[in-house]
Design a protein around this motif. Structure first.
Motif, PDB file in Angstrom:
ATOM      1  N   ARG A 113       5.180   8.197 -10.141  1.00 59.31           N
ATOM      2  CA  ARG A 113       4.466   8.389 -11.401  1.00 59.31           C
ATOM      3  C   ARG A 113       3.060   7.816 -11.405  1.00 59.31           C
ATOM      4  N   LEU A 114       2.729   6.979 -10.463  1.00 65.48           N
ATOM      5  CA  LEU A 114       1.415   6.334 -10.457  1.00 65.48           C
ATOM      6  C   LEU A 114       0.308   7.305 -10.069  1.00 65.48           C
ATOM      7  N   THR A 115       0.555   8.160  -9.094  1.00 67.19           N
ATOM      8  CA  THR A 115      -0.412   9.122  -8.553  1.00 67.19           C
ATOM      9  C   THR A 115      -1.765   8.468  -8.246  1.00 67.19           C
ATOM     10  N   LEU A 116      -1.704   7.354  -7.545  1.00 70.59           N
ATOM     11  CA  LEU A 116      -2.902   6.636  -7.115  1.00 70.59           C
ATOM     12  C   LEU A 116      -3.811   7.570  -6.331  1.00 70.59           C
ATOM     13  N   CYS A 117      -5.100   7.554  -6.637  1.00 74.12           N
ATOM     14  CA  CYS A 117      -6.060   8.410  -5.939  1.00 74.12           C
ATOM     15  C   CYS A 117      -7.010   7.619  -5.052  1.00 74.12           C
ATOM     16  N   MET A 142       0.823  -1.210   0.000  1.00 72.20           N
ATOM     17  CA  MET A 142       0.000   0.000   0.000  1.00 72.20           C
ATOM     18  C   MET A 142       0.858   1.261   0.000  1.00 72.20           C
ATOM     19  N   LEU A 143       1.868   1.299   0.845  1.00 75.79           N
ATOM     20  CA  LEU A 143       2.715   2.495   0.913  1.00 75.79           C
ATOM     21  C   LEU A 143       3.495   2.695  -0.382  1.00 75.79           C
ATOM     22  N   GLU A 144       3.930   1.612  -1.003  1.00 73.18           N
ATOM     23  CA  GLU A 144       4.624   1.723  -2.288  1.00 73.18           C
ATOM     24  C   GLU A 144       3.691   2.292  -3.352  1.00 73.18           C
ATOM     25  N   LEU A 145       2.457   1.832  -3.382  1.00 70.98           N
ATOM     26  CA  LEU A 145       1.489   2.345  -4.351  1.00 70.98           C
ATOM     27  C   LEU A 145       1.196   3.825  -4.112  1.00 70.98           C
TER      28      LEU A 145
END
Length: 92
Positions: A32-36, A24-27
């Motif tokens: 560049r992923l900018t997970l929302c 989770m912390l990596e995501l």
């Protein structure tokens, strides 16, 4: 889009939590992923609530009452930097 994430499938809850936490912390921190946000299924709902408590993220009343969350939301600025993270329980 729903994508299964590799979380260690072990009987040791501490190791399973460590794997979930690291993923989770990596995501969240990926440049560049900018997970929302994401949804979380069993057996990780309690782990998400534990991580939120550990990191000081906001929690809704249902998460606090049940100790489980199934939704993670991440608010970012226009450059992709994390402004706020919250967890919610939409099951309760």
């Amino acid at each position: 889009v729903y994508v299964p994430m590799p979380i260690a499938a072990v009987d040791d809850d501490a190791l399973a939590y460590a794997s979930f936490r690291a993923m989770m912390l990596e995501l969240i921190e990926h440049p560049r992923l900018t997970l929302c946000g994401c949804s979380v299924t069993m057996p990780h709902k309690e782990r998400l609530a534990k991580l939120a408590h550990e990191r000081g993220w906001t929690m809704d009343d249902a998460t606090r009452a049940t100790g489980a969350a199934n939704t993670l939301t991440i608010r970012r600025d226009t450059d992709g930097h994390v402004l706020a993270i919250g967890v919610h329980n939409t099951d309760a």
